[in-house]
Design an enzyme around this catalytic site. Structure first.
Site, PDB file in Angstrom:
ATOM      1  N   LYS A  55       0.844  -1.199   0.000  1.00  0.00           N
ATOM      2  CA  LYS A  55       0.000   0.000   0.000  1.00  0.00           C
ATOM      3  C   LYS A  55       0.878   1.247   0.000  1.00  0.00           C
ATOM      4  O   LYS A  55       0.626   2.202  -0.747  1.00  0.00           O
ATOM      5  CB  LYS A  55      -0.910   0.009   1.240  1.00  0.00           C
ATOM      6  CG  LYS A  55      -2.101  -0.923   1.101  1.00  0.00           C
ATOM      7  CD  LYS A  55      -2.864  -1.066   2.402  1.00  0.00           C
ATOM      8  CE  LYS A  55      -3.909  -2.172   2.254  1.00  0.00           C
ATOM      9  NZ  LYS A  55      -4.485  -2.614   3.522  1.00  0.00           N
ATOM     10  N   GLN A  99      -4.857  -1.439   9.610  1.00  0.00           N
ATOM     11  CA  GLN A  99      -4.755  -2.787   9.032  1.00  0.00           C
ATOM     12  C   GLN A  99      -5.376  -3.806  10.002  1.00  0.00           C
ATOM     13  O   GLN A  99      -5.001  -3.864  11.166  1.00  0.00           O
ATOM     14  CB  GLN A  99      -3.270  -3.117   8.768  1.00  0.00           C
ATOM     15  CG  GLN A  99      -3.043  -4.430   8.074  1.00  0.00           C
ATOM     16  CD  GLN A  99      -3.577  -4.448   6.641  1.00  0.00           C
ATOM     17  OE1 GLN A  99      -3.391  -3.502   5.886  1.00  0.00           O
ATOM     18  NE2 GLN A  99      -4.250  -5.526   6.278  1.00  0.00           N
ATOM     19  N   ASP A 122     -11.402   3.138   4.205  1.00  0.00           N
ATOM     20  CA  ASP A 122     -11.825   1.734   4.117  1.00  0.00           C
ATOM     21  C   ASP A 122     -13.356   1.626   4.083  1.00  0.00           C
ATOM     22  O   ASP A 122     -13.892   0.565   3.774  1.00  0.00           O
ATOM     23  CB  ASP A 122     -11.304   0.949   5.332  1.00  0.00           C
ATOM     24  CG  ASP A 122     -10.193  -0.014   4.960  1.00  0.00           C
ATOM     25  OD1 ASP A 122     -10.051  -0.325   3.763  1.00  0.00           O
ATOM     26  OD2 ASP A 122      -9.486  -0.467   5.876  1.00  0.00           O
TER      27      ASP A 122
END
Ligand code: NDP
Length: 297
Positions: A55, A99, A122
Protein backbone atom coordinates in the site's frame (compact mmCIF):
# COMPACT_ATOMS: atom_id res chain seq x y z
CA UNK A 1 -18.15 -25.64 -25.98
CA UNK A 2 -17.82 -21.88 -25.60
CA UNK A 3 -15.39 -20.50 -23.12
CA UNK A 4 -16.10 -17.33 -21.16
CA UNK A 5 -13.90 -14.29 -20.91
CA UNK A 6 -11.34 -13.86 -18.13
CA UNK A 7 -11.64 -10.36 -16.69
CA UNK A 8 -8.19 -8.81 -16.28
CA UNK A 9 -8.43 -7.10 -12.89
CA UNK A 10 -4.70 -6.41 -12.87
CA UNK A 11 -4.90 -4.33 -16.05
CA UNK A 12 -8.07 -2.53 -14.90
CA UNK A 13 -6.43 -1.72 -11.56
CA UNK A 14 -3.34 -0.35 -13.32
CA UNK A 15 -5.60 1.92 -15.42
CA UNK A 16 -7.40 3.09 -12.28
CA UNK A 17 -4.09 3.87 -10.55
CA UNK A 18 -3.07 5.93 -13.62
CA UNK A 19 -6.31 7.93 -13.36
CA UNK A 20 -5.70 8.43 -9.64
CA UNK A 21 -2.16 9.67 -10.36
CA UNK A 22 -3.58 12.25 -12.82
CA UNK A 23 -6.13 13.29 -10.21
CA UNK A 24 -3.41 13.61 -7.56
CA UNK A 25 -1.40 15.97 -9.77
CA UNK A 26 -4.51 18.09 -10.43
CA UNK A 27 -5.37 18.13 -6.70
CA UNK A 28 -1.84 19.18 -5.73
CA UNK A 29 -1.99 22.05 -8.25
CA UNK A 30 -5.33 23.24 -6.85
CA UNK A 31 -4.88 22.59 -3.13
CA UNK A 32 -1.15 23.31 -2.86
CA UNK A 33 -0.44 20.00 -1.11
CA UNK A 34 -0.45 16.28 -1.87
CA UNK A 35 -3.20 13.97 -0.58
CA UNK A 36 -1.96 11.83 2.32
CA UNK A 37 -2.77 8.28 3.43
CA UNK A 38 -1.89 7.08 6.95
CA UNK A 39 -1.68 3.32 7.51
CA UNK A 40 -1.58 1.93 11.05
CA UNK A 41 -0.08 -1.54 11.54
CA UNK A 42 -0.30 -3.18 14.95
CA UNK A 43 1.82 -6.29 15.64
CA UNK A 44 4.05 -8.46 13.47
CA UNK A 45 1.62 -10.46 11.27
CA UNK A 46 3.75 -11.12 8.13
CA UNK A 47 0.80 -11.01 5.68
CA UNK A 48 -0.35 -7.67 7.12
CA UNK A 49 3.21 -6.31 6.89
CA UNK A 50 3.33 -7.24 3.18
CA UNK A 51 -0.05 -5.56 2.51
CA UNK A 52 1.07 -2.40 4.31
CA UNK A 53 4.36 -2.29 2.41
CA UNK A 54 2.53 -2.66 -0.93
CA UNK A 55 0.00 0.00 0.00
CA UNK A 56 2.83 2.39 0.94
CA UNK A 57 4.69 1.78 -2.34
CA UNK A 58 1.58 2.27 -4.48
CA UNK A 59 0.53 5.36 -2.54
CA UNK A 60 3.88 7.00 -3.27
CA UNK A 61 3.78 5.79 -6.91
CA UNK A 62 0.55 7.74 -7.49
CA UNK A 63 2.18 10.90 -6.09
CA UNK A 64 0.48 10.88 -2.67
CA UNK A 65 2.15 11.09 0.72
CA UNK A 66 2.30 7.80 2.64
CA UNK A 67 2.57 7.78 6.44
CA UNK A 68 3.14 4.47 8.22
CA UNK A 69 2.62 3.97 11.94
CA UNK A 70 3.90 0.65 13.27
CA UNK A 71 3.00 -0.24 16.84
CA UNK A 72 3.78 -3.39 18.88
CA UNK A 73 1.07 -6.03 19.43
CA UNK A 74 1.26 -5.13 23.14
CA UNK A 75 -0.06 -1.57 22.54
CA UNK A 76 -2.89 -0.58 24.87
CA UNK A 77 -6.30 0.25 23.35
CA UNK A 78 -6.11 3.81 24.75
CA UNK A 79 -2.74 4.46 23.11
CA UNK A 80 -4.10 3.23 19.76
CA UNK A 81 -7.19 5.44 20.12
CA UNK A 82 -4.89 8.40 20.95
CA UNK A 83 -2.97 7.76 17.70
CA UNK A 84 -6.23 7.71 15.69
CA UNK A 85 -7.29 10.97 17.35
CA UNK A 86 -3.96 12.56 16.40
CA UNK A 87 -4.41 11.45 12.78
CA UNK A 88 -8.01 12.70 12.76
CA UNK A 89 -6.64 16.17 13.53
CA UNK A 90 -3.60 16.01 11.25
CA UNK A 91 -4.36 18.18 8.21
CA UNK A 92 -1.83 16.36 6.01
CA UNK A 93 -3.81 13.12 6.42
CA UNK A 94 -6.84 12.58 4.16
CA UNK A 95 -7.22 8.84 4.70
CA UNK A 96 -6.69 6.63 7.75
CA UNK A 97 -6.47 2.88 7.34
CA UNK A 98 -6.06 0.54 10.30
CA UNK A 99 -4.75 -2.79 9.03
CA UNK A 100 -6.96 -5.62 10.30
CA UNK A 101 -6.98 -7.95 12.13
CA UNK A 102 -6.00 -6.22 15.39
CA UNK A 103 -4.68 -8.20 18.38
CA UNK A 104 -7.44 -9.91 20.38
CA UNK A 105 -7.21 -7.54 23.38
CA UNK A 106 -8.23 -4.56 21.24
CA UNK A 107 -11.89 -3.94 20.37
CA UNK A 108 -11.77 -3.60 16.57
CA UNK A 109 -15.16 -1.91 16.30
CA UNK A 110 -14.17 0.76 18.86
CA UNK A 111 -11.04 1.55 16.85
CA UNK A 112 -12.96 1.76 13.55
CA UNK A 113 -15.60 3.95 15.21
CA UNK A 114 -12.87 6.37 16.35
CA UNK A 115 -11.78 7.18 12.78
CA UNK A 116 -13.17 10.46 11.43
CA UNK A 117 -15.78 9.28 8.84
CA UNK A 118 -14.40 11.90 6.41
CA UNK A 119 -11.02 10.07 6.53
CA UNK A 120 -12.46 6.54 6.65
CA UNK A 121 -11.05 5.38 3.30
CA UNK A 122 -11.83 1.73 4.12
CA UNK A 123 -15.51 2.70 4.41
CA UNK A 124 -16.00 0.56 7.55
CA UNK A 125 -17.35 3.33 9.83
CA UNK A 126 -21.06 2.98 10.62
CA UNK A 127 -21.63 6.51 9.32
CA UNK A 128 -20.32 5.50 5.89
CA UNK A 129 -22.17 2.14 6.01
CA UNK A 130 -25.37 4.05 6.86
CA UNK A 131 -24.83 6.58 4.08
CA UNK A 132 -24.29 3.77 1.56
CA UNK A 133 -27.44 2.01 2.77
CA UNK A 134 -29.49 5.20 2.44
CA UNK A 135 -28.12 6.21 -0.96
CA UNK A 136 -25.99 9.14 0.20
CA UNK A 137 -22.48 10.02 -0.96
CA UNK A 138 -20.17 7.80 1.13
CA UNK A 139 -16.70 6.36 1.35
CA UNK A 140 -17.41 2.79 0.23
CA UNK A 141 -15.40 -0.34 1.19
CA UNK A 142 -12.65 -0.87 -1.40
CA UNK A 143 -13.18 -4.49 -2.41
CA UNK A 144 -16.91 -4.28 -3.25
CA UNK A 145 -16.43 -0.92 -4.97
CA UNK A 146 -13.71 -2.53 -7.08
CA UNK A 147 -16.12 -5.38 -7.95
CA UNK A 148 -18.84 -2.98 -9.10
CA UNK A 149 -16.31 -1.11 -11.27
CA UNK A 150 -15.33 -4.39 -12.97
CA UNK A 151 -19.00 -5.32 -13.46
CA UNK A 152 -19.92 -1.96 -14.99
CA UNK A 153 -16.90 -2.12 -17.26
CA UNK A 154 -17.94 -5.58 -18.45
CA UNK A 155 -21.73 -5.20 -18.59
CA UNK A 156 -22.44 -1.46 -18.81
CA UNK A 157 -25.86 -0.70 -17.33
CA UNK A 158 -26.75 -3.24 -14.63
CA UNK A 159 -30.41 -2.19 -14.32
CA UNK A 160 -32.84 -5.07 -13.81
CA UNK A 161 -30.21 -7.81 -13.68
CA UNK A 162 -30.55 -10.59 -11.10
CA UNK A 163 -27.57 -10.49 -8.75
CA UNK A 164 -26.68 -13.06 -6.10
CA UNK A 165 -24.04 -12.20 -3.51
CA UNK A 166 -22.73 -15.21 -1.60
CA UNK A 167 -21.47 -13.97 1.79
CA UNK A 168 -22.84 -11.30 4.14
CA UNK A 169 -19.76 -9.82 5.86
CA UNK A 170 -19.67 -6.12 6.69
CA UNK A 171 -16.58 -5.61 4.56
CA UNK A 172 -17.61 -7.41 1.37
CA UNK A 173 -21.02 -9.11 1.15
CA UNK A 174 -23.31 -6.45 2.64
CA UNK A 175 -21.78 -3.38 0.94
CA UNK A 176 -21.62 -5.37 -2.33
CA UNK A 177 -25.37 -6.01 -2.10
CA UNK A 178 -26.00 -2.30 -1.39
CA UNK A 179 -23.94 -1.26 -4.41
CA UNK A 180 -25.78 -3.69 -6.70
CA UNK A 181 -29.10 -2.43 -5.36
CA UNK A 182 -27.98 1.14 -6.07
CA UNK A 183 -27.40 0.01 -9.68
CA UNK A 184 -31.03 -1.24 -9.74
CA UNK A 185 -30.20 -4.94 -9.74
CA UNK A 186 -32.57 -7.40 -8.08
CA UNK A 187 -30.37 -8.60 -5.25
CA UNK A 188 -30.31 -11.80 -3.21
CA UNK A 189 -27.80 -12.36 -0.42
CA UNK A 190 -26.90 -15.99 0.30
CA UNK A 191 -24.96 -17.13 3.40
CA UNK A 192 -24.12 -20.21 5.45
CA UNK A 193 -27.77 -20.78 6.45
CA UNK A 194 -29.16 -20.42 2.91
CA UNK A 195 -31.11 -23.45 1.68
CA UNK A 196 -30.44 -24.82 -1.80
CA UNK A 197 -27.76 -22.31 -2.62
CA UNK A 198 -27.07 -23.96 -6.00
CA UNK A 199 -30.52 -23.10 -7.37
CA UNK A 200 -30.34 -19.56 -6.00
CA UNK A 201 -26.97 -18.96 -7.68
CA UNK A 202 -28.42 -20.48 -10.88
CA UNK A 203 -30.94 -17.60 -11.12
CA UNK A 204 -28.26 -14.97 -11.26
CA UNK A 205 -27.03 -12.86 -14.17
CA UNK A 206 -24.33 -11.62 -11.76
CA UNK A 207 -22.74 -13.83 -9.11
CA UNK A 208 -20.40 -12.33 -6.50
CA UNK A 209 -18.74 -14.98 -4.33
CA UNK A 210 -17.23 -13.67 -1.06
CA UNK A 211 -17.18 -16.70 1.20
CA UNK A 212 -13.64 -17.85 1.94
CA UNK A 213 -14.21 -21.50 0.89
CA UNK A 214 -12.02 -22.90 -1.86
CA UNK A 215 -13.96 -23.50 -5.10
CA UNK A 216 -17.29 -23.83 -3.30
CA UNK A 217 -19.34 -22.41 -6.20
CA UNK A 218 -19.47 -25.15 -8.84
CA UNK A 219 -19.57 -24.61 -12.59
CA UNK A 220 -23.00 -26.25 -12.98
CA UNK A 221 -24.48 -23.74 -10.48
CA UNK A 222 -23.83 -20.90 -12.93
CA UNK A 223 -26.55 -19.80 -15.36
CA UNK A 224 -25.24 -19.80 -18.95
CA UNK A 225 -24.01 -16.32 -19.81
CA UNK A 226 -23.73 -15.07 -16.22
CA UNK A 227 -20.88 -12.80 -15.10
CA UNK A 228 -19.00 -14.03 -12.03
CA UNK A 229 -16.90 -11.99 -9.63
CA UNK A 230 -14.77 -14.18 -7.39
CA UNK A 231 -13.62 -12.33 -4.26
CA UNK A 232 -12.32 -15.37 -2.37
CA UNK A 233 -8.66 -15.87 -1.57
CA UNK A 234 -7.97 -19.39 -0.33
CA UNK A 235 -4.70 -21.27 -0.03
CA UNK A 236 -4.91 -24.95 -0.90
CA UNK A 237 -2.01 -27.32 -0.25
CA UNK A 238 -2.42 -29.68 -3.21
CA UNK A 239 0.74 -28.98 -5.21
CA UNK A 240 3.62 -31.47 -5.41
CA UNK A 241 6.21 -28.91 -4.31
CA UNK A 242 4.25 -28.44 -1.07
CA UNK A 243 4.01 -24.65 -1.61
CA UNK A 244 0.29 -24.80 -2.28
CA UNK A 245 -1.63 -22.39 -4.53
CA UNK A 246 -4.21 -19.66 -4.22
CA UNK A 247 -7.74 -20.32 -5.47
CA UNK A 248 -11.01 -18.41 -5.28
CA UNK A 249 -14.47 -19.33 -4.02
CA UNK A 250 -15.51 -20.41 -7.53
CA UNK A 251 -14.38 -23.55 -9.40
CA UNK A 252 -13.03 -21.39 -12.23
CA UNK A 253 -12.09 -24.09 -14.74
CA UNK A 254 -15.61 -25.58 -14.57
CA UNK A 255 -17.29 -22.18 -14.52
CA UNK A 256 -15.53 -21.02 -17.70
CA UNK A 257 -17.78 -23.29 -19.77
CA UNK A 258 -20.87 -21.47 -18.44
CA UNK A 259 -19.97 -17.84 -17.87
CA UNK A 260 -19.97 -14.79 -20.10
CA UNK A 261 -17.04 -13.50 -18.02
CA UNK A 262 -15.28 -14.29 -14.74
CA UNK A 263 -12.55 -12.78 -12.59
CA UNK A 264 -9.58 -15.08 -12.04
CA UNK A 265 -7.87 -15.69 -8.68
CA UNK A 266 -5.26 -14.35 -8.44
CA UNK A 267 -5.34 -11.36 -10.81
CA UNK A 268 -9.03 -10.45 -10.62
CA UNK A 269 -10.52 -8.63 -7.64
CA UNK A 270 -7.32 -8.69 -5.54
CA UNK A 271 -5.42 -5.96 -7.46
CA UNK A 272 -8.52 -3.73 -7.44
CA UNK A 273 -8.61 -3.38 -3.67
CA UNK A 274 -5.48 -1.23 -3.27
CA UNK A 275 -6.27 0.77 -6.43
CA UNK A 276 -9.71 1.65 -4.99
CA UNK A 277 -8.11 2.53 -1.64
CA UNK A 278 -5.98 5.11 -3.48
CA UNK A 279 -9.08 6.32 -5.33
CA UNK A 280 -10.95 6.68 -2.02
CA UNK A 281 -8.04 8.66 -0.53
CA UNK A 282 -8.10 11.07 -3.48
CA UNK A 283 -11.89 11.44 -3.20
CA UNK A 284 -11.58 12.07 0.58
CA UNK A 285 -8.89 14.70 -0.08
CA UNK A 286 -11.19 16.54 -2.50
CA UNK A 287 -14.11 16.47 -0.06
CA UNK A 288 -11.93 17.71 2.82
CA UNK A 289 -10.58 20.54 0.65
CA UNK A 290 -14.10 21.52 -0.45
CA UNK A 291 -13.36 20.55 -4.08
CA UNK A 292 -15.69 18.66 -6.44
CA UNK A 293 -15.14 14.92 -6.81
CA UNK A 294 -12.64 14.28 -9.64
CA UNK A 295 -14.14 13.25 -13.01
CA UNK A 296 -14.13 9.61 -14.05
CA UNK A 297 -13.48 8.25 -10.57
P1 NDP B 1 -16.12 -13.57 6.25
O1 NDP B 1 -15.56 -14.81 6.83
O2 NDP B 1 -16.24 -12.36 7.10
O3 NDP B 1 -17.57 -13.89 5.64
C1 NDP B 1 -17.79 -15.04 4.91
C2 NDP B 1 -19.25 -15.13 4.52
O4 NDP B 1 -19.44 -16.34 3.80
C3 NDP B 1 -20.20 -15.15 5.72
O5 NDP B 1 -21.28 -14.28 5.49
C4 NDP B 1 -20.66 -16.62 5.78
O6 NDP B 1 -22.00 -16.79 6.17
C5 NDP B 1 -20.56 -17.03 4.33
N1 NDP B 1 -20.38 -18.48 4.23
C6 NDP B 1 -19.50 -19.27 4.90
N2 NDP B 1 -19.65 -20.54 4.54
C7 NDP B 1 -20.65 -20.58 3.63
C8 NDP B 1 -21.27 -21.61 2.89
N3 NDP B 1 -20.91 -22.88 3.01
N4 NDP B 1 -22.27 -21.28 2.05
C9 NDP B 1 -22.66 -20.01 1.91
N5 NDP B 1 -22.10 -18.97 2.57
C10 NDP B 1 -21.10 -19.26 3.43
O7 NDP B 1 -15.23 -13.28 4.95
P2 NDP B 1 -15.00 -11.91 4.12
O8 NDP B 1 -16.28 -11.41 3.60
O9 NDP B 1 -14.10 -11.02 4.87
O10 NDP B 1 -14.12 -12.50 2.91
C11 NDP B 1 -14.63 -13.47 2.02
C12 NDP B 1 -13.50 -13.96 1.13
O11 NDP B 1 -13.02 -12.86 0.36
C13 NDP B 1 -12.27 -14.50 1.84
O12 NDP B 1 -11.72 -15.55 1.07
C14 NDP B 1 -11.34 -13.34 1.87
O13 NDP B 1 -9.98 -13.74 1.95
C15 NDP B 1 -11.62 -12.69 0.56
N6 NDP B 1 -11.34 -11.25 0.51
C16 NDP B 1 -10.65 -10.81 -0.56
C17 NDP B 1 -10.35 -9.47 -0.69
C18 NDP B 1 -9.62 -9.02 -1.90
O14 NDP B 1 -9.01 -8.00 -1.89
N7 NDP B 1 -9.71 -9.74 -3.02
C19 NDP B 1 -10.71 -8.50 0.34
C20 NDP B 1 -11.53 -9.05 1.39
C21 NDP B 1 -11.80 -10.39 1.46
P3 NDP B 1 -22.51 -16.50 7.68
O15 NDP B 1 -22.60 -15.00 7.77
O16 NDP B 1 -23.82 -17.17 7.72
O17 NDP B 1 -21.48 -17.08 8.60
Amino acid sequence: MTIGKIIDGKAFAAGLRDKVAEGVAAFAAQAGRKPGLAVVLVGEDPASAVYVRNKGKMTVATGMESYEFKRPASIGADDLLDLIEELNHDDRVDGILVQLPLPAHIDESAVLAAIDPAKDVDGFHVVNAGKLATGQEALVPCTPLGCIMLLKDELGDLTGLEAVVVGRSNIVGKPMAQLLLAESCTVTIAHSRTRDIASIVHRADIVVAAVGRAEMVKGEWIKPGATVIDVGINRVADTEDGKGRIVGDVATAEALAHVRAITPVPGGVGPMTIAVLLRNTLVAAHARAGLAKPDGL
